[in-house]
Design a protein around this motif. Sequence first.
Motif, PDB file in Angstrom:
ATOM      1  N   PHE A  51       0.946  -1.191  -0.140  1.00 33.21           N
ATOM      2  CA  PHE A  51       0.027  -0.015   0.136  1.00 33.21           C
ATOM      3  C   PHE A  51       0.798   1.334   0.024  1.00 33.21           C
ATOM      4  CE2 PHE A  51      -2.844   3.127   2.189  1.00 33.21           C
ATOM      5  CZ  PHE A  51      -3.695   3.071   1.265  1.00 33.21           C
ATOM      6  N   PHE A  52       2.096   1.238   0.749  1.00 32.99           N
ATOM      7  CA  PHE A  52       2.844   2.447   0.777  1.00 32.99           C
ATOM      8  C   PHE A  52       3.744   2.454  -0.556  1.00 32.99           C
ATOM      9  CE2 PHE A  52       2.102   2.188   5.231  1.00 32.99           C
ATOM     10  CZ  PHE A  52       1.988   3.473   5.597  1.00 32.99           C
ATOM     11  N   THR A  53       3.694   1.462  -1.293  1.00 26.73           N
ATOM     12  CA  THR A  53       4.480   1.476  -2.726  1.00 26.73           C
ATOM     13  C   THR A  53       3.308   2.327  -3.515  1.00 26.73           C
ATOM     14  OG1 THR A  53       5.738  -0.356  -2.518  1.00 26.73           O
ATOM     15  CG2 THR A  53       5.078   0.153  -4.607  1.00 26.73           C
ATOM     16  N   ILE A  54       2.002   2.059  -3.255  1.00 27.06           N
ATOM     17  CA  ILE A  54       1.051   2.523  -4.237  1.00 27.06           C
ATOM     18  C   ILE A  54       0.939   4.063  -3.827  1.00 27.06           C
ATOM     19  CG2 ILE A  54      -1.592   2.426  -4.476  1.00 27.06           C
ATOM     20  CD1 ILE A  54      -1.676  -0.339  -3.912  1.00 27.06           C
ATOM     21  N   ILE A  55       0.990   4.256  -2.428  1.00 28.03           N
ATOM     22  CA  ILE A  55       0.889   5.763  -1.963  1.00 28.03           C
ATOM     23  C   ILE A  55       2.022   6.505  -2.605  1.00 28.03           C
ATOM     24  CG2 ILE A  55       1.521   7.281  -0.047  1.00 28.03           C
ATOM     25  CD1 ILE A  55      -0.219   5.184   1.617  1.00 28.03           C
ATOM     26  N   GLY A  74      -4.744  10.809   1.995  1.00 30.08           N
ATOM     27  CA  GLY A  74      -5.708  12.033   1.713  1.00 30.08           C
ATOM     28  C   GLY A  74      -5.584  12.330   0.187  1.00 30.08           C
ATOM     29  N   VAL A  75      -4.566  12.311  -0.385  1.00 29.89           N
ATOM     30  CA  VAL A  75      -4.051  12.731  -1.738  1.00 29.89           C
ATOM     31  C   VAL A  75      -4.913  11.731  -2.469  1.00 29.89           C
ATOM     32  CG1 VAL A  75      -2.443  13.211  -3.652  1.00 29.89           C
ATOM     33  CG2 VAL A  75      -2.069  14.051  -1.251  1.00 29.89           C
ATOM     34  N   ILE A  76      -4.823  10.431  -2.264  1.00 34.91           N
ATOM     35  CA  ILE A  76      -5.445   9.543  -3.226  1.00 34.91           C
ATOM     36  C   ILE A  76      -6.968   9.656  -3.144  1.00 34.91           C
ATOM     37  CG2 ILE A  76      -5.851   6.829  -3.160  1.00 34.91           C
ATOM     38  CD1 ILE A  76      -2.931   6.487  -2.250  1.00 34.91           C
ATOM     39  N   ILE A  77      -7.342   9.832  -1.790  1.00 35.53           N
ATOM     40  CA  ILE A  77      -8.941   9.881  -1.732  1.00 35.53           C
ATOM     41  C   ILE A  77      -9.471  11.011  -2.263  1.00 35.53           C
ATOM     42  CG2 ILE A  77     -10.713  10.304  -0.128  1.00 35.53           C
ATOM     43  CD1 ILE A  77      -9.166   8.721   2.022  1.00 35.53           C
ATOM     44  N   TYR A  78      -8.556  12.230  -2.176  1.00 32.16           N
ATOM     45  CA  TYR A  78      -9.015  13.571  -3.034  1.00 32.16           C
ATOM     46  C   TYR A  78      -9.063  13.419  -4.633  1.00 32.16           C
ATOM     47  CZ  TYR A  78      -8.855  18.124  -4.585  1.00 32.16           C
ATOM     48  OH  TYR A  78      -9.140  19.528  -5.711  1.00 32.16           O
ATOM     49  N   SER A  79      -8.031  12.778  -4.953  1.00 31.30           N
ATOM     50  CA  SER A  79      -7.916  12.545  -6.460  1.00 31.30           C
ATOM     51  C   SER A  79      -8.973  11.553  -7.054  1.00 31.30           C
ATOM     52  CB  SER A  79      -6.521  12.251  -6.849  1.00 31.30           C
ATOM     53  OG  SER A  79      -6.162  10.918  -6.211  1.00 31.30           O
ATOM     54  N   VAL A  80      -9.246  10.644  -6.364  1.00 29.16           N
ATOM     55  CA  VAL A  80     -10.299   9.697  -6.774  1.00 29.16           C
ATOM     56  C   VAL A  80     -11.713  10.192  -6.557  1.00 29.16           C
ATOM     57  CG1 VAL A  80     -11.672   7.593  -5.914  1.00 29.16           C
ATOM     58  CG2 VAL A  80      -9.167   7.651  -6.022  1.00 29.16           C
ATOM     59  N   LEU A 135     -13.647   1.435  -7.573  1.00 27.40           N
ATOM     60  CA  LEU A 135     -13.719   0.857  -6.105  1.00 27.40           C
ATOM     61  C   LEU A 135     -13.245  -0.464  -5.919  1.00 27.40           C
ATOM     62  CD1 LEU A 135     -17.220   2.243  -5.154  1.00 27.40           C
ATOM     63  CD2 LEU A 135     -14.941   3.070  -4.214  1.00 27.40           C
ATOM     64  N   LEU A 136     -13.195  -1.309  -6.803  1.00 28.62           N
ATOM     65  CA  LEU A 136     -12.829  -2.649  -6.669  1.00 28.62           C
ATOM     66  C   LEU A 136     -11.566  -2.803  -5.904  1.00 28.62           C
ATOM     67  CD1 LEU A 136     -14.289  -4.582 -10.014  1.00 28.62           C
ATOM     68  CD2 LEU A 136     -15.226  -4.567  -7.412  1.00 28.62           C
ATOM     69  N   PRO A 137     -10.508  -2.273  -6.714  1.00 30.95           N
ATOM     70  CA  PRO A 137      -9.088  -2.449  -5.873  1.00 30.95           C
ATOM     71  C   PRO A 137      -9.093  -1.787  -4.444  1.00 30.95           C
ATOM     72  CG  PRO A 137      -8.929  -1.199  -8.232  1.00 30.95           C
ATOM     73  CD  PRO A 137     -10.412  -1.252  -7.953  1.00 30.95           C
ATOM     74  N   LEU A 138      -9.802  -1.035  -4.156  1.00 34.02           N
ATOM     75  CA  LEU A 138      -9.872  -0.630  -2.735  1.00 34.02           C
ATOM     76  C   LEU A 138     -10.513  -1.615  -1.901  1.00 34.02           C
ATOM     77  CD1 LEU A 138     -10.918   3.225  -3.265  1.00 34.02           C
ATOM     78  CD2 LEU A 138      -8.607   2.304  -2.787  1.00 34.02           C
ATOM     79  N   ILE A 139     -11.637  -2.165  -2.476  1.00 31.12           N
ATOM     80  CA  ILE A 139     -12.354  -3.272  -1.699  1.00 31.12           C
ATOM     81  C   ILE A 139     -11.417  -4.286  -1.495  1.00 31.12           C
ATOM     82  CG2 ILE A 139     -14.417  -4.706  -1.707  1.00 31.12           C
ATOM     83  CD1 ILE A 139     -16.258  -2.509  -3.094  1.00 31.12           C
ATOM     84  N   SER A 140     -10.561  -4.781  -2.553  1.00 26.96           N
ATOM     85  CA  SER A 140      -9.835  -5.871  -2.393  1.00 26.96           C
ATOM     86  C   SER A 140      -8.853  -5.731  -1.473  1.00 26.96           C
ATOM     87  CB  SER A 140      -9.116  -5.888  -4.010  1.00 26.96           C
ATOM     88  OG  SER A 140     -10.188  -6.367  -4.640  1.00 26.96           O
ATOM     89  N   CYS A 196      -8.965  -4.006   1.281  1.00 24.38           N
ATOM     90  CA  CYS A 196      -9.771  -4.156   2.572  1.00 24.38           C
ATOM     91  C   CYS A 196      -9.656  -5.709   3.017  1.00 24.38           C
ATOM     92  CB  CYS A 196     -10.940  -3.492   2.451  1.00 24.38           C
ATOM     93  SG  CYS A 196     -10.937  -1.707   2.635  1.00 24.38           S
ATOM     94  N   PHE A 197     -10.146  -6.580   1.958  1.00 22.28           N
ATOM     95  CA  PHE A 197     -10.136  -7.857   2.201  1.00 22.28           C
ATOM     96  C   PHE A 197      -8.897  -8.586   2.486  1.00 22.28           C
ATOM     97  CE2 PHE A 197     -14.464  -7.766   0.109  1.00 22.28           C
ATOM     98  CZ  PHE A 197     -15.183  -8.471   1.044  1.00 22.28           C
ATOM     99  N   ILE A 198      -7.826  -7.927   1.768  1.00 21.27           N
ATOM    100  CA  ILE A 198      -6.427  -8.661   1.993  1.00 21.27           C
ATOM    101  C   ILE A 198      -6.078  -8.134   3.484  1.00 21.27           C
ATOM    102  CG2 ILE A 198      -3.986  -8.357   1.392  1.00 21.27           C
ATOM    103  CD1 ILE A 198      -5.263  -7.943  -1.710  1.00 21.27           C
ATOM    104  N   TRP A 199      -6.284  -7.070   3.865  1.00 22.67           N
ATOM    105  CA  TRP A 199      -5.774  -6.618   5.226  1.00 22.67           C
ATOM    106  C   TRP A 199      -6.820  -7.371   6.343  1.00 22.67           C
ATOM    107  CZ3 TRP A 199      -5.427  -0.491   4.411  1.00 22.67           C
ATOM    108  CH2 TRP A 199      -4.315  -0.340   3.680  1.00 22.67           C
ATOM    109  N   ALA A 200      -7.949  -7.520   5.994  1.00 23.72           N
ATOM    110  CA  ALA A 200      -8.846  -8.358   6.886  1.00 23.72           C
ATOM    111  C   ALA A 200      -8.327  -9.625   7.140  1.00 23.72           C
ATOM    112  CB  ALA A 200     -10.402  -8.198   6.509  1.00 23.72           C
TER     113      ALA A 200
END
Length: 296
Positions: free
Chosen positions: A37-41, A101-107, A123-128, A130-134
């Motif tokens: 996730f920090f690579t994505i950020i 916050g930058v990601i959320i704003y740009s999306v 939304l699918l990648p973000l939901i994915s 969340c499932f991976i972290w869970a």
Amino acid sequence: MTLQSKHGLTISNLLPNLFKSIFITSLHDVHDSRRIFFTIIFCWNFVILFYFLKKLFLNKNLAPNEAIVMEFCLVTLLGYLNAIHSYDLFRLINGSSLGVGVIIYSVIQTSQRLGRKIKMILLLPLISICFIWANSLIFSASPTSAVYIPWRLDILMGKAVLSTEISIFKGKLLKPEYYNFYRDIYQHISKFDHSHYIVNYTLDPVAMIINNLPKVQMASIYFPLIEQAYPEEAKRIQEIINTKKAVILSDKDIHLPGYKVIFSKTWFSGEVPWIPWLRNDSLAMIYISVPEETEM
């Protein structure tokens, strides 16, 4: 040899190692998906920053909101320098989480110009994620959790040790293993009065500051460079050791004349995120040496 060069880090390779950690190591870390996730950020904020810089280069004015987001991007990317010598989640969270916050704003801004179906696809990648972290939280949290970055369901639910014996731990929920490790150290050191000084030759600051013994070192962990820069401190430490007034923490049995080891224990590895080389060393030990004439 400095502490950094001892572990393969020098001024010339700090940045290359940081980029390697961001783009290669994180993507191959099967134990902790949070690093990805920090690579994505990093990539997301870099692209947004490049977009704004391109507008400025073309002499186009930025809207007030865009200028603020560009500043956030800069702060986020510079925040990765906080982990330049030790790429771990503790440093990343403190240095670069603003990029979320930058990601959320740009999306949000982008989705306003898109159709419903495209929004669902975004939304699918973000939901994915969340499932991976869970999954890692509930089923495989042990390798990814530390007291500084708790990622175990029992700790997040409040099922942990609440210390009242050690002052710096008061009000904090800790793993039983972590608490017991430092409680043992604390109980051995607390037997000494204030005529003794604590001397820390390890990279663990917690073992140094959990007690109330007088301290002569400028830093709470051992840096050889400090000895070179402030020889008076090294001289003072040597005087204390020679007069048999030191309680010494070390990562090996240093065999000092007139001193004996009263405690040794394997480091509770994985809980000290800024010392990654200890995580892979199951034999890393901490020792407490005291004057031989001390009655225990």
